[in-house]
Design a protein around this motif. Sequence first.
Motif, PDB file in Angstrom:
ATOM      1  N   PRO A 278       0.839  -1.257   0.087  1.00 55.71           N
ATOM      2  CA  PRO A 278      -0.009   0.126  -0.017  1.00 55.71           C
ATOM      3  C   PRO A 278       0.796   1.132   0.039  1.00 55.71           C
ATOM      4  CG  PRO A 278      -0.839  -1.485   1.610  1.00 55.71           C
ATOM      5  CD  PRO A 278       0.525  -2.146   1.349  1.00 55.71           C
ATOM      6  N   HIS A 279       2.257   1.213   0.079  1.00 56.72           N
ATOM      7  CA  HIS A 279       3.141   2.352   0.493  1.00 56.72           C
ATOM      8  C   HIS A 279       3.976   2.530  -0.585  1.00 56.72           C
ATOM      9  CE1 HIS A 279       1.321   2.290   4.472  1.00 56.72           C
ATOM     10  NE2 HIS A 279       1.532   1.159   4.610  1.00 56.72           N
ATOM     11  N   ILE A 280       4.020   1.708  -1.715  1.00 56.97           N
ATOM     12  CA  ILE A 280       5.128   2.131  -2.592  1.00 56.97           C
ATOM     13  C   ILE A 280       4.519   2.194  -3.662  1.00 56.97           C
ATOM     14  CG2 ILE A 280       7.031   0.751  -3.862  1.00 56.97           C
ATOM     15  CD1 ILE A 280       7.683  -0.364  -1.227  1.00 56.97           C
ATOM     16  N   SER A 281       4.855   3.047  -4.834  1.00 56.50           N
ATOM     17  CA  SER A 281       3.968   3.331  -6.049  1.00 56.50           C
ATOM     18  C   SER A 281       4.856   2.113  -7.141  1.00 56.50           C
ATOM     19  CB  SER A 281       4.598   4.893  -6.408  1.00 56.50           C
ATOM     20  OG  SER A 281       3.985   5.776  -5.639  1.00 56.50           O
ATOM     21  N   GLY A 282       3.822   1.830  -7.978  1.00 55.94           N
ATOM     22  CA  GLY A 282       4.348   1.015  -9.169  1.00 55.94           C
ATOM     23  C   GLY A 282       4.783  -0.415  -8.607  1.00 55.94           C
ATOM     24  N   ASN A 283       5.464  -1.089  -9.498  1.00 57.89           N
ATOM     25  CA  ASN A 283       5.498  -2.650  -9.002  1.00 57.89           C
ATOM     26  C   ASN A 283       7.050  -2.512  -8.421  1.00 57.89           C
ATOM     27  OD1 ASN A 283       5.211  -4.987  -9.117  1.00 57.89           O
ATOM     28  ND2 ASN A 283       5.663  -5.639 -11.350  1.00 57.89           N
ATOM     29  N   PHE A 284       7.044  -3.640  -7.407  1.00 62.91           N
ATOM     30  CA  PHE A 284       8.055  -3.795  -6.721  1.00 62.91           C
ATOM     31  C   PHE A 284       8.617  -5.292  -6.394  1.00 62.91           C
ATOM     32  CE2 PHE A 284       5.132  -3.107  -3.343  1.00 62.91           C
ATOM     33  CZ  PHE A 284       5.424  -3.840  -2.504  1.00 62.91           C
ATOM     34  N   ALA A 285       9.548  -5.733  -5.801  1.00 63.44           N
ATOM     35  CA  ALA A 285       9.716  -7.141  -5.657  1.00 63.44           C
ATOM     36  C   ALA A 285      10.895  -7.166  -4.523  1.00 63.44           C
ATOM     37  CB  ALA A 285      10.215  -7.952  -6.795  1.00 63.44           C
ATOM     38  N   ILE A 286      10.749  -8.199  -3.661  1.00 59.51           N
ATOM     39  CA  ILE A 286      11.635  -8.543  -2.723  1.00 59.51           C
ATOM     40  C   ILE A 286      12.395  -9.857  -3.028  1.00 59.51           C
ATOM     41  CG2 ILE A 286      11.931  -9.389  -0.227  1.00 59.51           C
ATOM     42  CD1 ILE A 286      11.496  -6.591  -0.038  1.00 59.51           C
TER      43      ILE A 286
END
Length: 358
Positions: A278-286
């Motif tokens: 909910p807090h990071i814009s766009g796509n991301f991954a760990i």
Amino acid sequence: MNRITVDGTLYRGKELAEGHPAAFAATSPFHHKLYLFLREWFSPSPLLTLHTSGSTGKPKEITVHKRKMLHSAAITCDFFHLGEGDRALLCLPLEYIAGKMMVVRALYAGLDLMVVEPSGHPLAGITKPFDFAAMVPLQVYNSLRTDEERRELSQVGNLIIGGGAIDPALEEALESLPNKIYSTYGMTETLSHIALRRISGAGAGRYYTPLPGVSMRLSEEQTLIIDAPRVTDGPVVTHDVAKIRPDGSFRIIGRKDNVINTGGIKVQVEEVERVLRPHISGNFAITSLPHPKLGEALVLLIGPEADPDRTREVVAGCLPRVRQPLHILVVEAIPLTGSGKTDRAAVKKLAGYRLPLL
């Protein structure tokens, strides 16, 4: 089941199998792919070759019986009370099971299959509502961003969403829509979904309910084992860590493959991503990288639309220290598989090529 209706026109299976021309095939390259799939379906062979999505490694090739695919279609069509003449939307790639099963459901129930080339806006220009549609989260998200597409989305009688995690903000935006919207659980090996979770309206919740004839149990490692005799040749042992309630409903915690052991603490990748989403814009991954003291260090990859400084603040504020990424890397794009899922193997490889910002 020896005929199909495509874009309002009826085609006979025997003629398609024999290579007779079909008017729809010339509409677009995607329509031509549908034509080729139907020729294969109506061929004498009882078997079809499928390819897994490759979200956790190299895509696999598996061979299945067409009758099993029909059983899967029957379970879904019966659940949603779909019948002859109902309008169904095909807007998913035919290379993967989700697109293929939309076609098989149309074959089984006599649905009118409306074909739209896969894109981020499958409802653009649509003026007549659908009784049934399957989309990936990005298509749903895009459809909510314009008034016209949002209206069409809300008029889909039964909408199923699969192929990736549904963002909490997206799920919240769908909760109040008047139609029936479900998140799906399934895989190529189970011939599409075998469980559903209601997102909108009455019955909405966090747990998936197995479809009729499907049951779940846990392995010693707490991973899900699926018993679905109508669609599989035996139990399907997954790598999905899950929690099952006494009534048989279940929730997926994450994949066994995606557990990172950092400093002796086991961290589930999906749980960290769920907190950050909910807090990071766009796509991301760990993902993780080797570390001389910790064994593995958590790494967060973000796209250029996310602000690195803001992301550092979010990480510090949302996660306990033992679950905070040690490195944050900005990349041009998060690698995805052909079906739109995070390509975990490619993400890990990309992280290894980059120098950390922290």
